[in-house]
Scaffold this motif. Sequence first.
Motif, PDB file in Angstrom:
ATOM      1  N   PRO A 480       0.838  -1.204   0.000  1.00 30.22           N
ATOM      2  CA  PRO A 480       0.000   0.000   0.000  1.00 30.22           C
ATOM      3  C   PRO A 480       0.873   1.254   0.000  1.00 30.22           C
ATOM      4  O   PRO A 480       1.928   1.270   0.632  1.00 30.22           O
ATOM      5  CB  PRO A 480      -0.756  -0.123   1.326  1.00 30.22           C
ATOM      6  N   VAL A 481       0.440   2.276  -0.706  1.00 26.35           N
ATOM      7  CA  VAL A 481       1.208   3.520  -0.795  1.00 26.35           C
ATOM      8  C   VAL A 481       0.342   4.672  -0.298  1.00 26.35           C
ATOM      9  O   VAL A 481      -0.812   4.805  -0.695  1.00 26.35           O
ATOM     10  CB  VAL A 481       1.669   3.794  -2.244  1.00 26.35           C
ATOM     11  N   GLN A 482       0.908   5.505   0.563  1.00 24.73           N
ATOM     12  CA  GLN A 482       0.193   6.674   1.079  1.00 24.73           C
ATOM     13  C   GLN A 482       0.170   7.771   0.029  1.00 24.73           C
ATOM     14  O   GLN A 482       1.132   7.950  -0.735  1.00 24.73           O
ATOM     15  CB  GLN A 482       0.881   7.190   2.345  1.00 24.73           C
ATOM     16  N   SER A 484       0.349  10.958   0.450  1.00 29.96           N
ATOM     17  CA  SER A 484       1.398  11.961   0.694  1.00 29.96           C
ATOM     18  C   SER A 484       2.740  11.481   0.137  1.00 29.96           C
ATOM     19  O   SER A 484       3.556  12.285  -0.324  1.00 29.96           O
ATOM     20  CB  SER A 484       1.513  12.253   2.184  1.00 29.96           C
ATOM     21  N   PHE A 485       2.977  10.164   0.185  1.00 31.48           N
ATOM     22  CA  PHE A 485       4.214   9.581  -0.341  1.00 31.48           C
ATOM     23  C   PHE A 485       4.254   9.742  -1.861  1.00 31.48           C
ATOM     24  O   PHE A 485       5.277  10.134  -2.437  1.00 31.48           O
ATOM     25  CB  PHE A 485       4.269   8.103   0.054  1.00 31.48           C
ATOM     26  N   ILE A 486       3.135   9.453  -2.535  1.00 29.08           N
ATOM     27  CA  ILE A 486       3.049   9.629  -3.996  1.00 29.08           C
ATOM     28  C   ILE A 486       3.310  11.085  -4.351  1.00 29.08           C
ATOM     29  O   ILE A 486       4.062  11.396  -5.284  1.00 29.08           O
ATOM     30  CB  ILE A 486       1.655   9.214  -4.507  1.00 29.08           C
ATOM     31  N   ASP A 487       2.694  11.978  -3.572  1.00 34.27           N
ATOM     32  CA  ASP A 487       2.828  13.418  -3.822  1.00 34.27           C
ATOM     33  C   ASP A 487       4.282  13.880  -3.801  1.00 34.27           C
ATOM     34  O   ASP A 487       4.666  14.790  -4.533  1.00 34.27           O
ATOM     35  CB  ASP A 487       2.048  14.188  -2.748  1.00 34.27           C
ATOM     36  N   SER A 488       5.073  13.251  -2.939  1.00 30.77           N
ATOM     37  CA  SER A 488       6.472  13.670  -2.773  1.00 30.77           C
ATOM     38  C   SER A 488       7.287  13.489  -4.048  1.00 30.77           C
ATOM     39  O   SER A 488       8.282  14.191  -4.266  1.00 30.77           O
ATOM     40  CB  SER A 488       7.129  12.868  -1.641  1.00 30.77           C
ATOM     41  N   TYR A 489       6.876  12.535  -4.898  1.00 33.12           N
ATOM     42  CA  TYR A 489       7.687  12.195  -6.074  1.00 33.12           C
ATOM     43  C   TYR A 489       6.948  12.401  -7.394  1.00 33.12           C
ATOM     44  O   TYR A 489       7.530  12.194  -8.457  1.00 33.12           O
ATOM     45  CB  TYR A 489       8.155  10.736  -5.970  1.00 33.12           C
ATOM     46  N   GLU A 506      -5.105   6.728  -8.422  1.00 31.89           N
ATOM     47  CA  GLU A 506      -6.458   6.171  -8.354  1.00 31.89           C
ATOM     48  C   GLU A 506      -6.547   5.078  -7.291  1.00 31.89           C
ATOM     49  O   GLU A 506      -7.489   5.058  -6.477  1.00 31.89           O
ATOM     50  CB  GLU A 506      -6.866   5.606  -9.715  1.00 31.89           C
ATOM     51  N   GLU A 507      -5.582   4.185  -7.272  1.00 28.85           N
ATOM     52  CA  GLU A 507      -5.622   3.084  -6.310  1.00 28.85           C
ATOM     53  C   GLU A 507      -5.524   3.609  -4.873  1.00 28.85           C
ATOM     54  O   GLU A 507      -6.266   3.169  -3.989  1.00 28.85           O
ATOM     55  CB  GLU A 507      -4.486   2.101  -6.586  1.00 28.85           C
ATOM     56  N   ALA A 508      -4.623   4.573  -4.659  1.00 30.89           N
ATOM     57  CA  ALA A 508      -4.435   5.116  -3.305  1.00 30.89           C
ATOM     58  C   ALA A 508      -5.670   5.892  -2.845  1.00 30.89           C
ATOM     59  O   ALA A 508      -6.086   5.781  -1.688  1.00 30.89           O
ATOM     60  CB  ALA A 508      -3.197   6.009  -3.271  1.00 30.89           C
ATOM     61  N   ILE A 509      -6.266   6.681  -3.748  1.00 23.21           N
ATOM     62  CA  ILE A 509      -7.461   7.457  -3.397  1.00 23.21           C
ATOM     63  C   ILE A 509      -8.631   6.525  -3.104  1.00 23.21           C
ATOM     64  O   ILE A 509      -9.396   6.742  -2.150  1.00 23.21           O
ATOM     65  CB  ILE A 509      -7.809   8.445  -4.527  1.00 23.21           C
ATOM     66  N   THR A 510      -8.786   5.484  -3.907  1.00 22.92           N
ATOM     67  CA  THR A 510      -9.873   4.516  -3.698  1.00 22.92           C
ATOM     68  C   THR A 510      -9.751   3.855  -2.325  1.00 22.92           C
ATOM     69  O   THR A 510     -10.748   3.675  -1.612  1.00 22.92           O
ATOM     70  CB  THR A 510      -9.859   3.452  -4.808  1.00 22.92           C
ATOM     71  N   ILE A 544     -13.569   8.268 -11.397  1.00 20.75           N
ATOM     72  CA  ILE A 544     -13.451   7.975  -9.967  1.00 20.75           C
ATOM     73  C   ILE A 544     -14.662   8.519  -9.208  1.00 20.75           C
ATOM     74  O   ILE A 544     -15.256   7.819  -8.369  1.00 20.75           O
ATOM     75  CB  ILE A 544     -12.145   8.575  -9.389  1.00 20.75           C
ATOM     76  N   ILE A 545     -15.051   9.764  -9.509  1.00 20.51           N
ATOM     77  CA  ILE A 545     -16.187  10.368  -8.803  1.00 20.51           C
ATOM     78  C   ILE A 545     -17.485   9.635  -9.138  1.00 20.51           C
ATOM     79  O   ILE A 545     -18.341   9.424  -8.264  1.00 20.51           O
ATOM     80  CB  ILE A 545     -16.295  11.868  -9.150  1.00 20.51           C
ATOM     81  N   LYS A 546     -17.618   9.205 -10.373  1.00 23.99           N
ATOM     82  CA  LYS A 546     -18.796   8.421 -10.756  1.00 23.99           C
ATOM     83  C   LYS A 546     -18.875   7.139  -9.920  1.00 23.99           C
ATOM     84  O   LYS A 546     -19.956   6.746  -9.443  1.00 23.99           O
ATOM     85  CB  LYS A 546     -18.731   8.081 -12.245  1.00 23.99           C
TER      86      LYS A 546
END
Length: 576
Positions: A480-482, A484-489, A506-510, A544-546
């Motif tokens: 699993p990836v946070q 905030s971690f994705i955002d850093s890179y 998408e996976e992290a937000i879901t 995603i919103i749908k």
Amino acid sequence: MNLKDFERNISSTILDSGYDYFVQNAVDGLEKVAPGMWLAKVHGSEIYTVEVNTHKTKIKGWECNCPYDHSPICKHVVALFYAIEERMNDAKTFPKNKKKSAKKNRVQEIFKKTSKEELQEFIIAQFGRDAGIKNAFMAHFVEYLDEDQQQKYKTIVRNIYKAAQGPYEFIDYYSAASLTSPLYKLAEKANDLLAGENIKESLAICKALIEEIPVFLNNMDDSDGSAGDLLYYAFETLGAIVQQAPPMLKDELFTYCTEEFPKQKYHGFGFESHFLHYLPELITTEEQEEQFFELIDRQVKIEQKESYSDYGITQLIKTKVEYLLNSRREDEAIKLIKSHKNYPDLRKMLVDRAIAQKEFKLAKTLCHEGVEAAKEKNHPGIVTNWQQKLLEISKIEEDTPEVRRWAEKLFFEHYYAMGYYRELKATYSQNEWPDKCEELISAIKNKNRQWIQGSSGILANIYAEEKHLDQLLKVLQQPPVQLSFIDSYASLLIKEYPNELLDIYEEAITNYATQTGRNIYNDIANYLKKMTQIEGGTEKVHQIIKGFRQRYSNRPAMMEVMNRNFPGTMPKSQKP
């Protein structure tokens, strides 16, 4: 919904809870920050930020950062509705104000017709019924008491405190301002008096605040730190008085500081250090110097009996050392430091002196001894400090093998800090470094067999540093990836790997959306907005919103946040 009829549109449970918050003064700092935009803090189980948007009396929208998600509106928002309604009513110039004016005129009329004796008799009778009124009265008119300045200001401070106390003689969070606000005015008066060269009265105020506030702190809620800040303000003014004091006043201040320093009421909060700091500046005789040293020695013995005494003892010895150094008695100072070199800060003074005199062998010996002593006491942070010092010395000596040794050791033992990584890299040529880099990566993976989960952040930092974007992408693709971690890179990958980056988001937000609460929904909306900045992101966000609308149709707060941030995705049936 309208401020005049909102009660008809809200469930009775939420409405009653919100009204209770309102009447209990839980709405704090209500402010109209822009036309139609109201902002406040509401004190519940925590302190929540609430925003309400209006157009005249029409309610256009609201937001609260509490986790409530069982209906579109929470009790904190309702409390703010009531507060805004009250504020708007107070602002009108209609019958309400006329009634107030009439009451005010009737009071004035009574004052005109009542004798001084009758008023005095009435006020004294009220004092017997309500001690708070008496204390407020004393605090306001204490200037008229025929007392010396020191006692007068103590009486003022104590009566302000008594007037602020609640029924249980405790000052709660909401009542703290009724204590600190008038005391701040006193502290400002002391500062102004000093500027006007009225040192004696300024000192009387400072003494009253310094002596009384530590007592109050044990019987109040000072969560916002205002009382503590006030005491620091008083000490700052006292420090300025010390700087300006003539010789006779210096003697008085020396006696005052030596008498106040040992008192326990200061030591519970660390305020005693101020007295210790001022004392060296007040010494004018050998007798006072002897008293100063005796005071420190007595306090060292007291501290030695405490469980966690190293910091206190170190500060006491350093104060004595600094005094000796300022008195140009270096030999005495060094002798004192050597006799207490078991304390890391004092040992460091010896190390820094050895470095300054280019006695590197001595400096390194002191550091190695410090490492061993820290290991015996199980103080890993202090071990690191001495290793950092050894790295510093090796750089000064330009000893490349030693620089490499300590930089690599610190990198692995100090949370893989990239500063040490760069220190190490700087000692290798461009041809040498790739092999060394791979060696480090292998060591990191071997240290944690589950390296993807345990070392992903470390490896990501290295791949980012070396611009190994393909490897960086692989790290981010391992769940699993946070977010905030994705955002850093993300900024490094956005051009070369937009589709892959969108899939990762998408996976992290879901996964994140399985949790509830307005804070979480607002976070999700912010991350979705970032996705729209990536090529192909807008279409992905709409999908995603749908999916959210289908999966979480029973979350009204979530739908409200999505509708507000992405109105283009709102179903036609919901569009205004």
